[in-house]
Design a protein around this motif. Structure first.
Motif, PDB file in Angstrom:
ATOM      1  N   ILE A   1       7.538  36.906  24.740  1.00 54.19           N
ATOM      2  CA  ILE A   1       6.988  37.547  25.937  1.00 54.19           C
ATOM      3  C   ILE A   1       5.495  37.826  25.747  1.00 54.19           C
ATOM      4  CG2 ILE A   1       7.059  39.638  27.367  1.00 54.19           C
ATOM      5  CD1 ILE A   1      10.083  39.742  26.786  1.00 54.19           C
TER       6      ILE A   1
ATOM      7  N   PRO B   1       9.050  38.161  32.085  1.00 52.82           N
ATOM      8  CA  PRO B   1      10.135  39.073  32.456  1.00 52.82           C
ATOM      9  C   PRO B   1      10.189  39.295  33.967  1.00 52.82           C
ATOM     10  CG  PRO B   1       8.297  40.308  31.519  1.00 52.82           C
ATOM     11  CD  PRO B   1       7.939  38.855  31.397  1.00 52.82           C
TER      12      PRO B   1
ATOM     13  N   TYR C   1      14.628  37.067  32.232  1.00 53.36           N
ATOM     14  CA  TYR C   1      13.425  36.281  32.044  1.00 53.36           C
ATOM     15  C   TYR C   1      13.499  34.945  32.776  1.00 53.36           C
ATOM     16  CZ  TYR C   1      13.881  39.342  27.975  1.00 53.36           C
ATOM     17  OH  TYR C   1      14.104  40.431  27.163  1.00 53.36           O
TER      18      TYR C   1
END
Length: 286
Positions: A42, A49, A55
């Motif tokens: 991430i 997200p 995600y």
């Protein structure tokens, strides 16, 4: 130990383009996707997200079909495409109401995930309770109840496209789902227009659903609508004089205030529906 580059390549091969996935799903696919690894992906913008633990791949083309496929395959929810949306996918809904947002009708016992309404600003997902009077998928013989469609992820260089299935109501079930919303959110006229193009409904499938159905209003309204069009499939359903075995009940049902009472099915319908004949011209058999 796999490097971040290894994980990025694995992620590219594993996560479908256009489908949201969960932290739990990724960990189940490969133990290398632990919490620490996902946090790094991430931070390096290899995952975007949508919500906590949900995600998508960055730059992915998120569609409502991909979301629905993920709800079934990845999130394991009891939600199926039905009603107007199912009719449209199967070529029957030619009179869709104008709206700024695309309406996607989902039926089932599970609630919509909270992140869903913000995932696609141009789409409004509407969850409705599955018709208990028709049984859930599996309570009616499956071959007479649901269809299956697949969302195919995008063309990715070096990666073979894959199909992700989702279920939707058969045209017969979908039309009954629509009738349940008459005259609340669906008008008599709209329901009548929908039936104009439904020349090939399966009488066998419809009879299965009608026999399972316990909703008096739904049975009466379906036969009233069907008789306006006199398709060949109607002749293969139980005859009007034998309808009592399907449980039409007794007494009148007021569907429209100030409407006209149909003496045969004992439901009130809009006055103008009596003076406007159905526009159906094709009486072909199924």
């Amino acid at each position: 130990m796999p490097t971040n580059a290894d994980r990025r390549q694995l992620l590219q091969n594993l996560v479908p383009d256009g489908l949201p996935v969960t932290r739990q799903w990724l960990a189940k696919q490969n133990p290398d996707f632990d919490r620490h690894a996902l946090d790094n992906l991430i931070k390096s913008r290899q995952l975007t997200p949508l919500a906590s633990g949900v995600y998508i791949r960055p730059g992915t083309h998120l569609t409502w079909q991909g979301v629905v496929a993920a709800l079934k395959t990845i999130f394991r929810t009891d939600l199926s495409v039905g009603g107007l949306t199912a009719l449209e996918l199967q070529g029957f809904a030619h009179y869709l109401p104008l709206s700024r947002k695309r309406m996607v009708h989902l039926y089932g016992k599970d609630a919509l995930p909270a992140w869903l309404q913000d995932a696609l600003p141009s789409v409004q997902f509407v969850r409705q309770n599955r018709l208990s009077s028709l049984g859930g998928s599996g309570l009616v013989n499956r071959e007479y109840d649901t269809n299956e469609r697949s969302f195919v992820d995008g063309d990715i260089p070096g990666q073979r496209a894959s199909a992700w299935p989702f279920t939707m109501s058969s045209p017969e079930r979908a039309y009954l789902e629509v009738l349940m919303d008459v005259p609340g959110t669906i008008s008599f006229e709209h329901a009548d227009q929908l039936l104009q193009g439904m020349t090939t409904l399966s009488p066998k499938r419809m009879e299965q659903l009608l026999r399972k159905c316990t909703n008096v209003k739904l049975r009466r309204l379906f036969y009233w609508m069907a008789e306006r069009h006199s398709y060949a499939w109607l002749k293969k359903l139980p005859k009007p004089e034998a309808l009592d075995e399907l449980g039409l009940g007794s007494g009148n049902r007021v569907l429209v205030r100030g409407g006209r009472l149909d003496p045969k099915y004992r439901i009130t319908v809009p006055e103008e529906m009596w003076t406007q004949p159905a526009l159906t011209t094709d009486k072909s058999d199924s």
